[in-house]
Design an enzyme around this catalytic site. Sequence first.
Site, PDB file in Angstrom:
ATOM      1  NE  ARG A 106     -11.641  20.478  -1.144  1.00  0.00           N
ATOM      2  CZ  ARG A 106     -12.299  21.633  -1.270  1.00  0.00           C
ATOM      3  NH1 ARG A 106     -12.850  22.210  -0.229  1.00  0.00           N
ATOM      4  NH2 ARG A 106     -12.413  22.205  -2.438  1.00  0.00           N
ATOM      5  CG  HIS A 133      -9.012  24.105  -6.164  1.00  0.00           C
ATOM      6  ND1 HIS A 133      -9.631  22.872  -6.338  1.00  0.00           N
ATOM      7  CD2 HIS A 133      -9.950  24.915  -5.574  1.00  0.00           C
ATOM      8  CE1 HIS A 133     -10.860  22.932  -5.867  1.00  0.00           C
ATOM      9  NE2 HIS A 133     -11.078  24.151  -5.406  1.00  0.00           N
ATOM     10  CD  GLN A 136     -12.765  27.079  -8.280  1.00  0.00           C
ATOM     11  OE1 GLN A 136     -13.216  26.493  -7.311  1.00  0.00           O
ATOM     12  NE2 GLN A 136     -13.491  27.922  -9.009  1.00  0.00           N
ATOM     13  CG  ASP A 229      -8.680  31.820  -2.573  1.00  0.00           C
ATOM     14  OD1 ASP A 229      -9.801  31.667  -2.043  1.00  0.00           O
ATOM     15  OD2 ASP A 229      -7.763  30.975  -2.468  1.00  0.00           O
ATOM     16  CB  CYS A 270     -12.185  29.505  -5.980  1.00  0.00           C
ATOM     17  SG  CYS A 270     -11.319  30.052  -4.497  1.00  0.00           S
ATOM     18  NE  ARG A 315     -14.874  23.501  -8.847  1.00  0.00           N
ATOM     19  CZ  ARG A 315     -14.572  23.175  -7.585  1.00  0.00           C
ATOM     20  NH1 ARG A 315     -14.846  24.012  -6.618  1.00  0.00           N
ATOM     21  NH2 ARG A 315     -13.961  22.040  -7.289  1.00  0.00           N
TER      22      ARG A 315
HETATM   23  N1  NVA Z   1      -7.301  28.942  -1.008  1.00  0.00           N
HETATM   24  C1  NVA Z   1      -8.556  28.408  -0.535  1.00  0.00           C
HETATM   25  C2  NVA Z   1      -9.355  27.854  -1.664  1.00  0.00           C
HETATM   26  C3  NVA Z   1     -10.721  27.341  -1.276  1.00  0.00           C
HETATM   27  C4  NVA Z   1     -11.495  26.798  -2.430  1.00  0.00           C
HETATM   28  C5  NVA Z   1      -8.276  27.342   0.519  1.00  0.00           C
HETATM   29  O1  NVA Z   1      -7.402  26.496   0.287  1.00  0.00           O
HETATM   30  O2  NVA Z   1      -8.912  27.369   1.565  1.00  0.00           O
HETATM   31  N1   CP Z   2     -14.229  26.503  -4.549  1.00  0.00           N
HETATM   32  C1   CP Z   2     -14.259  25.403  -3.773  1.00  0.00           C
HETATM   33  O1   CP Z   2     -13.458  24.478  -3.910  1.00  0.00           O
HETATM   34  O2   CP Z   2     -15.274  25.396  -2.859  1.00  0.00           O
HETATM   35  P1   CP Z   2     -15.489  24.335  -1.684  1.00  0.00           P
HETATM   36  O3   CP Z   2     -14.365  24.530  -0.711  1.00  0.00           O
HETATM   37  O4   CP Z   2     -16.830  24.664  -1.127  1.00  0.00           O
HETATM   38  O5   CP Z   2     -15.434  22.953  -2.290  1.00  0.00           O
END
Ligand code: NVA
Ligand code: CP
Length: 327
Positions: A106, A133, A136, A229, A270, A315
Amino acid sequence: MNLRGRHFLKILDYSPQELNYLLDLAADLKEKKKERIITEYHRGKNIALIFEKTSTRTRCAFEVAAHDLGIQTTYLDPASSQFGTKESIADTARVLSGIYDGIQYRGFGQEIVDELALYSSVPVWNGLTNEYHPTQMLADLLTIKERFGELKGIRLTYLGDARYNMGNSLMVTCAKMGMHFTACTSKEYFPADDLVSYCHEIAEETGATITLTEDLDAGTAGANVIYTDVWVSMGEPDEVWEKRIKDLKPYQVNCDVMSKADPAAIFMHCLPAFHDTKTAIGKEVFEKYGITEMEVTDTVFESSHSVVFQQAENRMHTIKAVLAATL
Ligand code: NVA
Ligand code: CP
């Protein structure tokens, strides 16, 4: 279907048949979990979880899914590994490939996870990049399928920043699965032209449609799924908040938006979500800009339309399917 040894970097790399296979596998693993049936199919294996950005769901989902499959995990946070600072991506990939059976990443650019995969001799899974993602997406598809019984023909409207990981991923996923995707937001936040064109090509084969609109009424009318989101994603500078709030407030998911959608529409996110001031950032934004709710109102978030916690649980089941199939 044999996905053994495959990376899971983005939904574009997978066929609709392969995605459906993973969803069926996830549903089966979910049922087994509820019945407390042991599924230690990969007993004795080890995986590394590299996190350059924070996480609740993805980390917990990988750790629990791995544990249920008999796999041991090592969590590497940004501060405790040499990744990127003292050791290159290519070197890290080769080091970890010798010790582990799989690597989760990540972090930031998609090119990082792509390079990890290029130099790795074990499967690499994308746990979120700026662009995509994919794990997700599997959770979201499973949730939609559980609610509506099918994916084909489902009308999904995404409101907010559609240029980032969630907007991109949902557009690609809808195109692949024959769903109707609408990005309903200010023009500046539409997904990139080249990705849109590519999704149009996929859509021609699957019966999907891709619509980009600034018109809130047209964009949300009759939608089965209303999705949003955060307006500012992880890794973006604080300076963007003011403009984001101004640009995206008209596309906030509130009761008015939900009333334009199909009466049986579900609300998806998400997570994490800013729907009140019970977080440090929520409080800070309230103090600076005077708003108590951002991308979704608390009323919609807590309403019977909202399936966000079912999504979050899924998830784990879907990540388990990815691990089970690719290891
Ligand atoms: N768009 C958000 C998704 C988090 C799961 C981010 O990248 O922070
Ligand atoms: N939706 C998601 O990826 O959540 P986290 O950032 O908590 O992993």
